[in-house]
Design a protein around this motif. Structure first.
Motif, PDB file in Angstrom:
ATOM      1  N   PRO A 283      -0.772   4.459  -1.133  1.00 55.05           N
ATOM      2  CA  PRO A 283      -0.163   3.138  -1.295  1.00 55.05           C
ATOM      3  C   PRO A 283       1.352   3.113  -1.127  1.00 55.05           C
ATOM      4  N   LYS A 284       1.990   4.257  -0.967  1.00 50.77           N
ATOM      5  CA  LYS A 284       3.409   4.273  -0.628  1.00 50.77           C
ATOM      6  C   LYS A 284       3.624   4.708   0.815  1.00 50.77           C
ATOM      7  N   CYS A 285       2.542   4.772   1.578  1.00 50.68           N
ATOM      8  CA  CYS A 285       2.633   5.133   2.999  1.00 50.68           C
ATOM      9  C   CYS A 285       1.888   4.062   3.808  1.00 50.68           C
ATOM     10  N   GLN A 286       0.930   4.435   4.650  1.00 43.24           N
ATOM     11  CA  GLN A 286       0.343   3.435   5.538  1.00 43.24           C
ATOM     12  C   GLN A 286      -0.398   2.344   4.778  1.00 43.24           C
ATOM     13  N   ALA A 287      -1.143   2.719   3.739  1.00 41.11           N
ATOM     14  CA  ALA A 287      -1.871   1.688   2.985  1.00 41.11           C
ATOM     15  C   ALA A 287      -0.915   0.642   2.417  1.00 41.11           C
ATOM     16  N   GLY A 288       0.247   1.090   1.956  1.00 48.00           N
ATOM     17  CA  GLY A 288       1.241   0.154   1.434  1.00 48.00           C
ATOM     18  C   GLY A 288       1.857  -0.703   2.509  1.00 48.00           C
ATOM     19  N   LEU A 289       2.083  -0.118   3.687  1.00 43.09           N
ATOM     20  CA  LEU A 289       2.617  -0.907   4.798  1.00 43.09           C
ATOM     21  C   LEU A 289       1.656  -2.031   5.181  1.00 43.09           C
ATOM     22  N   VAL A 290       0.364  -1.736   5.111  1.00 43.36           N
ATOM     23  CA  VAL A 290      -0.635  -2.760   5.411  1.00 43.36           C
ATOM     24  C   VAL A 290      -0.645  -3.830   4.325  1.00 43.36           C
TER      25      VAL A 290
END
Length: 334
Positions: A283-290
């Motif tokens: 959630p602090k990488c791609q999942a968060g960007l989404v």
């Protein structure tokens, strides 16, 4: 260069060289399902370039990982804290980037880089003498922590202490030593340490206490520290946390300054996101960007966490955007 772990919801993972903590993305979460790509549109193809720039996290995806002195409560007298706070007052993120460049790129020792910084910034001016005595400053096993420990050494020596800098290793090793008073001082990172203490006390699934707002993070950190016998000084303006970088040439071509710009202009099939293998779930990488920005990359390139592979992919034009750390010496402009 260090490889660090700061990808999860509470940012509880410690910072360490070569992943010596608990592995990338350990920061207080179990991860999430990989985000749905759903990338439609052309996106933004990579653009090679030597200079990297960080896109502004304008919607505050990341928590506040400002550098802050951590002190065993038994030695935390006002003069000692004031000396450490002088270091905090002298630091901001551009200065931290320059310090890391001096060590990681220009190959100066952490001690030499710290001494030059202290001289240039009048670090010891006005430091009051404390009661003196022996102080052990602990450092993690990565260069940024070692340089910060040397800055603490300089400030505390000026305050009349006999200081030894000792490389301890990862947070799982040095935090118990700090509680016990085997080391007395260590440079820390506000959100990461808050979540470390939170999950240590309340279990790995504890509700995160850190925040994108510094005051809230520090308040939670001090509350957790009180329970563990650890006092915290004043946070610096310098941050070292997850960030997303592109080449300057890429930013110029697509007129990007923020992650919102990236999402609005570059969601699509030609955009390549680079990062560590767990980035899609974190959630602090791609999942968060989404979730936070509605950014949908066309593809993901599994490389490393802010390390040479990701930075090389950006510079050679095989990745559009990549996970880096906000104080990386490679971000220095000169």
């Amino acid at each position: 260069m260090r490889v660090r772990t700061r990808l999860a919801a509470g940012a509880v993972g410690a910072l360490t060289l070569a992943g010596l903590l608990t592995g990338c993305g350990d920061a207080g979460s179990s991860g999430t399902d990989a985000p749905q790509q759903g990338a439609s549109g052309a996106g933004c193809a990579p653009v090679a370039g030597d200079q990297l720039v960080v896109l502004d996290d304008d919607k505050k995806l990341q928590n506040t990982d400002n550098i802050i002195p951590a002190v065993n409560a038994k030695v935390a007298n006002p003069q000692l804290l004031a000396a450490l706070d002088k270091v905090s007052a002298a630091l901001d993120t551009p200065k931290l980037i320059a310090l890391n460049k001096a060590v990681d790129v220009d190959r100066k020792t952490p001690k030499a880089a710290a001494e030059e910084f202290a001289s240039a910034n009048g670090l010891t001016t006005g430091i009051a003498k404390g009661p003196g005595g022996q102080i052990v400053v602990g450092a993690g096993n990565f260069s940024e922590s070692q340089t910060l420990a040397e800055l603490y050494n300089i400030a505390l020596t000026a305050a009349g202490y006999q200081v030894k800098v000792q490389q301890i290793g990862n947070r799982e090793l040095y935090e118990p030593s700090l509680e016990k008073g085997e080391i007395q001082v260590v440079p820390e990172y506000a959100a990461t340490m808050a979540e470390f203490l939170n999950t240590k006390a309340n279990g790995k699934d504890a509700t995160p206490v850190s925040s994108p707002e510094l005051d809230k993070t520090v308040s939670a950190l001090k509350s957790e520290g009180d329970k563990a016998g650890i006092t915290f000084g004043t946070p610096s303006a310098a941050q070292d946390q997850n960030a997303f970088a592109v080449t300057k040439a890429f930013a110029d071509k697509y007129s990007l300054k923020t992650l919102s710009d990236l999402a609005a202009k570059c969601s699509g099939k030609d955009t390549v996101l680079a990062g560590p293998p767990e980035c899609p779930q974190r959630p602090k990488c791609q999942a968060g960007l989404v979730e936070v920005y509605d950014f949908k990359a066309g593809s993901f390139s599994s490389l490393d966490a802010g390390g040479p592979q990701t930075k090389n992919a950006l510079k050679t034009g095989t990745a559009s955007v990549g996970l880096v750390f906000s104080s990386d010496g490679a971000l220095a402009t000169s």
